[in-house]
Scaffold this active site. Structure first.
Site, PDB file in Angstrom:
ATOM      1  CG  ASP A 102      -2.037   1.066   1.016  1.00 34.18           C
ATOM      2  OD1 ASP A 102      -2.049   1.733  -0.042  1.00 34.18           O
ATOM      3  OD2 ASP A 102      -2.852   1.242   1.934  1.00 34.18           O
ATOM      4  CG  ASN A 338       3.192   1.704   3.946  1.00 25.53           C
ATOM      5  OD1 ASN A 338       3.654   1.746   5.079  1.00 25.53           O
ATOM      6  ND2 ASN A 338       2.328   0.798   3.564  1.00 25.53           N
ATOM      7  N   PRO A 386      -2.280   7.210  13.731  1.00 28.17           N
ATOM      8  CG  PRO A 386      -2.787   5.891  11.862  1.00 28.17           C
ATOM      9  CD  PRO A 386      -1.701   6.747  12.460  1.00 28.17           C
ATOM     10  CG  HIS A 412       2.772   2.927  10.840  1.00 30.39           C
ATOM     11  ND1 HIS A 412       3.173   1.874  11.627  1.00 30.39           N
ATOM     12  CD2 HIS A 412       1.845   2.425  10.000  1.00 30.39           C
ATOM     13  CE1 HIS A 412       2.535   0.787  11.247  1.00 30.39           C
ATOM     14  NE2 HIS A 412       1.719   1.077  10.280  1.00 30.39           N
TER      15      HIS A 412
END
Length: 489
Positions: A102, A338, A386, A412
């Site tokens: 991703d 990413n 997040p 992350h």
DNA sequence: ATGTAC
């Protein structure tokens, strides 16, 4: 069944949050491994191949200083998710596995000038409206925004500014994105027709898995001064967080170039402990082509989040019957987690140009760095982390320490603790929905299965991950957010 | 993560 492979990896404790895997751990390592974690997070890493993969990454041609695993590190394709690998710009490796499938999965945060009590009466209606306008779930497509191949080429070449030109954003949005929402190295000629075909109908869609869109409230402010600079000034303030990536487009680019790289490994006689580390030296045609195609996917994810932002602003406008500017809905920042890029870093005392892979890692540049937006230059870049569904999310700020020890990077997110299949066996989607409901959190999801896979207890504690980052000083805490409404694939 | 497959 756990393999506990990590128990066999030798670790030297440096301090409470830093552990070294010595070069002698495995023949062929070119640099040591470095794991940033506390005891508890480190134990979790030993239950899968995370530490083995950290060691494997240290075999990459041209790798510099050490292979880094961050506190949220867990097993991924070849490279751990939650890792940083830096290689020499001339002949060091560039590897699709070091970015992940991703490409430019990332997060953006919007602030509003509303308080939680002002939004509560409309929250259900607002969530429904966003859920209807932003398609989510596996294979979701956008019916009201499809582009031709030619238009897609222009979009992925020009990124966020192009979307803004088309009326789906504000001029200042681009300045509050990493890379100003556009990698100039994007070249659509290096992207396959298959990728483009998949990408045409997916701009402005959320996707599935851990991707989400949340309406949140500010739960706690840790650094009052920096929070204010980022537009966060009180507990109870409403924010919106968008976490998604480059959909089928980026996935296809990754697949296409993994194949190219397998050829390159043979052609250049590169020896690797795992074929999933497939790569090419930075100065080769293969690396250059991948970089140009990946740059398109990076831009694709930026415009995806920009179009979703537009839908969010439109939904506010419709529900409250006032222009969205009335509510602020300003973009704080958009971060990639990413990504591979060219950067300059100090290695062994000298400044040099490098390839940097951040896979499940967030850039955390300090005050004064030219790549930090002017509005934040005196403080450092916003780092947006997040959480998992129903848990907290965090805003941190980049530091000089991050430049010194982690190539300007930090964690992350929470990072998985339980596999998707294990989570499916353990939890029921509807139960998870009820539990969240009891906490007053509205949930709209495309699939109950995803709700089970994404249950908070399938993830590590994001607060712990953030605490390690803060204690190490590789990005320090600014504000803690908690969900009021969550939209899931 | 992703139109669950060379």
């Amino acid at each position: 069944m756990q393999r506990n492979q990590g128990n066999r990896v030798p670790l030297e404790k440096i301090d409470d949050y830093s552990w070294r895997i010595p070069m002698e751990a495995k023949p062929g390592m070119r640099v040591p491994g470095m794991v940033f974690a506390d005891e508890t997070l480190l134990q979790k890493m030993k239950t899968d191949r995370t530490l083995t993969q950290c060691m494997n990454v240290a075999h990459l041609p041209g790798i510099l200083k050490y292979s880094i695993t961050l506190p949220d590190g867990h097993e991924g394709y070849g490279f751990p998710i939650g890792g940083v690998a830096v290689t020499d710009f001339e002949d060091g490796a560039l590897s699709p596995g070091g970015v992940g499938y991703d490409i430019n999965c990332g997060v953006r945060l919007l602030t509003t000038n509303l308080n939680e009590n002002q939004i509560k009466p409309k929250l259900s209606d607002l969530t429904d409206r966003i859920f209807r306008s932003v398609p989510c779930g596996l294979g979701s497509r956008r019916k009201d925004f499809r582009v031709s191949d030619r238009e897609l080429d222009i979009l992925v070449r020009e990124g966020v500014p192009r979307i803004v030109e088309q009326g789906m954003g504000r001029v200042e949005d681009a300045d509050h994105c990493e890379e100003q929402g556009c990698m100039k190295t994007a070249n659509p000629e290096k992207v396959s027709q298959t990728a483009k075909k998949r990408g045409r109908s997916q701009v402005g869609t959320l996707g599935s898995g851990n991707h989400f869109l949340e309406i949140q409230r500010v739960d706690r402010i840790v650094d009052v001064k920096v929070a204010k600079v980022f537009g966060i000034d009180r507990v109870g303030q409403v924010t919106v967080m968008i976490h998604c990536g480059s959909r089928g487009f980026g996935h296809q680019v990754c697949s296409d170039y993994l194949r190219v790289m397998e050829g390159a490994v043979r052609r250049y006689g590169i020896s690797l402990p795992d074929r999933e580390l497939a790569c090419a030296p930075g100065n080769t045609r293969e690396a250059e082509d991948y970089f140009q195609a990946m740059s398109c996917a990076i831009n694709y994810a930026f415009i995806n989040r920009q179009v979703i932002t537009h839908s969010v602003r439109e939904s506010f406008r419709q529900v409250f019957n006032q222009p969205s500017e009335e509510f602020g809905l300003d973009l704080v920042y958009d971060v990639a987690h990413n990504i591979a890029k060219i950067e300059e870093h100090v290695v062994s005392g000298s400044r040099r140009k490098v390839w940097i892979h951040r896979k499940g890692a967030t850039r955390a540049f300090p005050r004064g760095h030219p790549d930090v937006p002017v509005d934040y230059r005196d403080y450092g870049q916003p780092v947006i982390i997040p959480g998992s569904m129903g848990s907290n999310s965090w805003v941190l700020v980049g530091t000089e320490k991050a430049m010194e020890v982690s190539f300007g990077s930090t964690a992350h997110g929470a990072g998985r603790m339980m596999s998707r299949s294990a989570a499916r066996r353990r939890f029921r989607g509807n139960e998870i929905r009820k539990t969240l409901g009891r906490r007053g959190i509205i949930v709209r999801a495309a699939s109950p299965i995803v709700l089970a896979e994404e249950a908070d207890s399938a993830y590590k504690d994001v607060n712990k991950v953030v605490e390690v980052s803060d204690r190490l000083g590789i990005a320090t805490r600014v504000a803690k957010l908690s969900p009021m409404a969550v939209i899931k694939g």
